[in-house]
Design a protein around this motif. Structure first.
Motif, mmCIF file in Angstrom:
data_model
loop_
_atom_site.group_PDB
_atom_site.id
_atom_site.type_symbol
_atom_site.label_atom_id
_atom_site.label_comp_id
_atom_site.label_asym_id
_atom_site.label_seq_id
_atom_site.Cartn_x
_atom_site.Cartn_y
_atom_site.Cartn_z
ATOM 1 N N ALA A 85 6.630 -10.735 3.378
ATOM 2 C CA ALA A 85 7.489 -10.634 4.567
ATOM 3 C C ALA A 85 8.963 -10.776 4.178
ATOM 4 C CB ALA A 85 7.100 -11.689 5.594
ATOM 5 N N LEU A 86 9.250 -11.735 3.292
ATOM 6 C CA LEU A 86 10.651 -11.934 2.889
ATOM 7 C C LEU A 86 11.145 -10.754 2.054
ATOM 8 C CD1 LEU A 86 10.594 -15.768 2.132
ATOM 9 C CD2 LEU A 86 11.337 -14.585 4.209
ATOM 10 N N TRP A 87 10.253 -10.219 1.188
ATOM 11 C CA TRP A 87 10.576 -9.013 0.416
ATOM 12 C C TRP A 87 10.929 -7.883 1.382
ATOM 13 C CZ3 TRP A 87 8.749 -4.069 0.243
ATOM 14 C CH2 TRP A 87 9.045 -3.305 -0.903
ATOM 15 N N THR A 88 10.111 -7.729 2.430
ATOM 16 C CA THR A 88 10.319 -6.651 3.412
ATOM 17 C C THR A 88 11.633 -6.840 4.163
ATOM 18 O OG1 THR A 88 7.927 -6.470 3.696
ATOM 19 C CG2 THR A 88 9.300 -5.515 5.430
ATOM 20 N N ARG A 89 11.909 -8.092 4.573
ATOM 21 C CA ARG A 89 13.131 -8.373 5.348
ATOM 22 C C ARG A 89 14.370 -7.955 4.563
ATOM 23 N NH1 ARG A 89 13.916 -14.447 7.212
ATOM 24 N NH2 ARG A 89 11.851 -14.123 8.120
ATOM 25 N N ASN A 90 14.333 -8.147 3.244
ATOM 26 C CA ASN A 90 15.491 -7.813 2.410
ATOM 27 C C ASN A 90 15.643 -6.313 2.185
ATOM 28 O OD1 ASN A 90 16.438 -10.396 2.012
ATOM 29 N ND2 ASN A 90 14.998 -10.788 0.348
ATOM 30 N N GLY A 219 -10.013 8.721 4.342
ATOM 31 C CA GLY A 219 -9.714 8.389 2.953
ATOM 32 C C GLY A 219 -8.253 8.692 2.631
ATOM 33 N N TYR A 220 -7.677 7.941 1.708
ATOM 34 C CA TYR A 220 -6.284 8.188 1.319
ATOM 35 C C TYR A 220 -6.125 7.763 -0.145
ATOM 36 C CZ TYR A 220 -5.174 3.172 1.688
ATOM 37 O OH TYR A 220 -5.129 1.814 1.495
ATOM 38 N N PRO A 221 -5.014 8.153 -0.791
ATOM 39 C CA PRO A 221 -4.823 7.818 -2.222
ATOM 40 C C PRO A 221 -4.527 6.324 -2.415
ATOM 41 C CG PRO A 221 -2.981 9.132 -1.420
ATOM 42 C CD PRO A 221 -3.975 9.066 -0.294
ATOM 43 N N ILE A 222 -5.571 5.533 -2.463
ATOM 44 C CA ILE A 222 -5.425 4.072 -2.568
ATOM 45 C C ILE A 222 -4.715 3.685 -3.864
ATOM 46 C CG2 ILE A 222 -6.746 1.916 -2.858
ATOM 47 C CD1 ILE A 222 -8.757 3.048 -0.838
ATOM 48 N N HIS A 223 -5.046 4.392 -4.973
ATOM 49 C CA HIS A 223 -4.422 4.037 -6.260
ATOM 50 C C HIS A 223 -2.906 4.200 -6.202
ATOM 51 C CE1 HIS A 223 -8.134 3.245 -8.209
ATOM 52 N NE2 HIS A 223 -8.596 4.471 -8.034
ATOM 53 N N ALA A 224 -2.453 5.226 -5.474
ATOM 54 C CA ALA A 224 -0.998 5.437 -5.366
ATOM 55 C C ALA A 224 -0.362 4.279 -4.599
ATOM 56 C CB ALA A 224 -0.715 6.764 -4.658
ATOM 57 N N ALA A 225 -1.013 3.856 -3.523
ATOM 58 C CA ALA A 225 -0.476 2.723 -2.744
ATOM 59 C C ALA A 225 -0.477 1.450 -3.587
ATOM 60 C CB ALA A 225 -1.306 2.529 -1.470
ATOM 61 N N GLN A 226 -1.537 1.271 -4.379
ATOM 62 C CA GLN A 226 -1.610 0.076 -5.237
ATOM 63 C C GLN A 226 -0.503 0.091 -6.297
ATOM 64 O OE1 GLN A 226 -5.763 0.684 -6.389
ATOM 65 N NE2 GLN A 226 -6.239 -1.315 -5.496
ATOM 66 N N ARG A 227 -0.289 1.265 -6.896
ATOM 67 C CA ARG A 227 0.751 1.374 -7.937
ATOM 68 C C ARG A 227 2.133 1.038 -7.370
ATOM 69 N NH1 ARG A 227 -2.060 5.829 -9.937
ATOM 70 N NH2 ARG A 227 -0.800 7.246 -8.683
ATOM 71 N N ARG A 228 2.379 1.517 -6.151
ATOM 72 C CA ARG A 228 3.678 1.237 -5.525
ATOM 73 C C ARG A 228 3.851 -0.255 -5.257
ATOM 74 N NH1 ARG A 228 6.384 5.848 -3.448
ATOM 75 N NH2 ARG A 228 4.820 7.408 -2.919
ATOM 76 N N GLY A 233 6.805 -5.177 -7.388
ATOM 77 C CA GLY A 233 6.790 -6.601 -7.712
ATOM 78 C C GLY A 233 6.131 -7.458 -6.644
ATOM 79 N N LEU A 234 5.414 -6.821 -5.728
ATOM 80 C CA LEU A 234 4.690 -7.587 -4.700
ATOM 81 C C LEU A 234 3.423 -8.199 -5.317
ATOM 82 C CD1 LEU A 234 5.256 -5.083 -1.783
ATOM 83 C CD2 LEU A 234 5.849 -7.513 -1.704
ATOM 84 N N PRO A 235 2.851 -9.252 -4.711
ATOM 85 C CA PRO A 235 1.703 -9.942 -5.319
ATOM 86 C C PRO A 235 0.501 -9.013 -5.552
ATOM 87 C CG PRO A 235 2.645 -11.254 -3.534
ATOM 88 C CD PRO A 235 3.316 -9.924 -3.483
ATOM 89 N N LYS A 236 -0.134 -9.164 -6.726
ATOM 90 C CA LYS A 236 -1.250 -8.291 -7.120
ATOM 91 C C LYS A 236 -2.425 -8.321 -6.123
ATOM 92 C CE LYS A 236 -4.083 -7.160 -11.156
ATOM 93 N NZ LYS A 236 -5.394 -7.346 -10.593
ATOM 94 N N PRO A 237 -2.759 -9.476 -5.523
ATOM 95 C CA PRO A 237 -3.876 -9.460 -4.574
ATOM 96 C C PRO A 237 -3.684 -8.480 -3.412
ATOM 97 C CG PRO A 237 -3.306 -11.725 -5.159
ATOM 98 C CD PRO A 237 -2.252 -10.838 -5.775
ATOM 99 N N LEU A 238 -2.425 -8.194 -3.069
ATOM 100 C CA LEU A 238 -2.175 -7.231 -1.987
ATOM 101 C C LEU A 238 -2.586 -5.828 -2.407
ATOM 102 C CD1 LEU A 238 1.313 -8.463 -0.704
ATOM 103 C CD2 LEU A 238 -0.931 -8.766 0.389
ATOM 104 N N ALA A 239 -2.460 -5.519 -3.705
ATOM 105 C CA ALA A 239 -2.918 -4.223 -4.211
ATOM 106 C C ALA A 239 -4.438 -4.226 -4.355
ATOM 107 C CB ALA A 239 -2.263 -3.930 -5.564
#
Ligand SMILES: [Fe+2]
Length: 246
Positions: A85-90, A219-228, A233-239
């Motif tokens: 959330a703080l990453w997003t706010r910035n 279905g969508y390109p999950i790997h692309a979303a994970q790579r982004r 630099g967002l936490p790995k569990p979110l990917a």
């Protein structure tokens, strides 16, 4: 009127883009958004821009929209959610930050056809997971049909004079016709972070004339979303959780 119902996109541009491409082949006239546009994934501005371009649009705020836009400080968030959330706010542009801050609180009645809320129509931050919570909401409100989000779980609760029944959707396209005399609480599922064990993006279409409701998994390109997410630099569990649907 035919409505496209979206919830809990959580800045997942890949999932939203796939959903919008999927429903392009279907007929809908008005978009309805149940909150949590941002928070978790790495494309908050592109996601807000995509949703703002859906017109006509009725949108309400979710708990992550409040924290990401600075309306609340996120003291109840877990560490990872708060970090995102703080990453997003910035990173939100000034116009998108302002737009998120001015989203109304649910419940909002749409065209006299149904209500929408993020958590419950009584408390925007409360969850409806099962029949006990659904029954409490039915008892404390009188909406014949209310769409809600927040749990990231596509589900339909139906209340008749005799019983409450739960429909857990499991097919790629679940379809029912709502019955006269019954009341409904419907979660269209989460576009950007499904948590029902199915990683495919979820959305709903509702025709207020025929009263046909359908919930679609895309279905969508999950790997692309994970790579982004990892690249930002967002936490790995979110990917990781995107591939699990949990
Ligand atoms: Fe959410």
């Amino acid at each position: 009127m035919r409505y496209l119902i979206l919830s809990d996109i959580h800045a997942n541009k890949e999932a939203l883009t796939a959903v919008l491409a999927h429903v392009k082949r279907k007929r809908w006239e008005k978009a309805v958004f149940l909150g949590d546009l941002v928070g978790y994934a790495s494309n908050p501005n592109q996601t807000v821009d995509l949703v703002r371009r859906l017109k006509p649009l009725v949108a309400i705020r979710g708990n992550h929209d409040k924290v990401c836009s600075g309306l609340e400080n996120g003291e109840l968030f877990n560490r990872i959610a708060l970090q995102a959330a703080l990453w997003t706010r910035n990173r939100l542009t000034r116009p998108n930050l302002h737009w998120l801050r001015t989203l109304p609180r649910g419940p909002v009645v749409v065209d006299g056809a149904f209500a929408i809320s993020h958590g419950t129509p009584i408390d925007e931050d409360a969850y409806i997971f099962g029949e006990i919570e659904a029954l409490n909401v039915f008892r404390q409100t009188d909406f014949p049909l209310c769409f809600f989000g927040h749990s990231h779980f596509p589900i339909v609760f139906a209340l008749t004079p005799d019983a409450i029944t739960t429909m857990l959707t499991s097919s790629p396209c679940f379809r029912i016709r709502l019955e006269d005399g019954a009341r409904y609480l419907v979660n269209p599922g989460s576009v950007g972070q499904p948590r029902d064990g199915n990683p495919h993006a979820s959305c709903a279409l509702y025709d207020s004339e025929t009263r046909v409701l359908s919930i679609h998994r895309v279905g969508y390109p999950i790997h692309a979303a994970q790579r982004r997410i990892l690249g930002a630099g967002l936490p790995k569990p979110l990917a990781d959780r995107l591939a699990l649907g949990r």
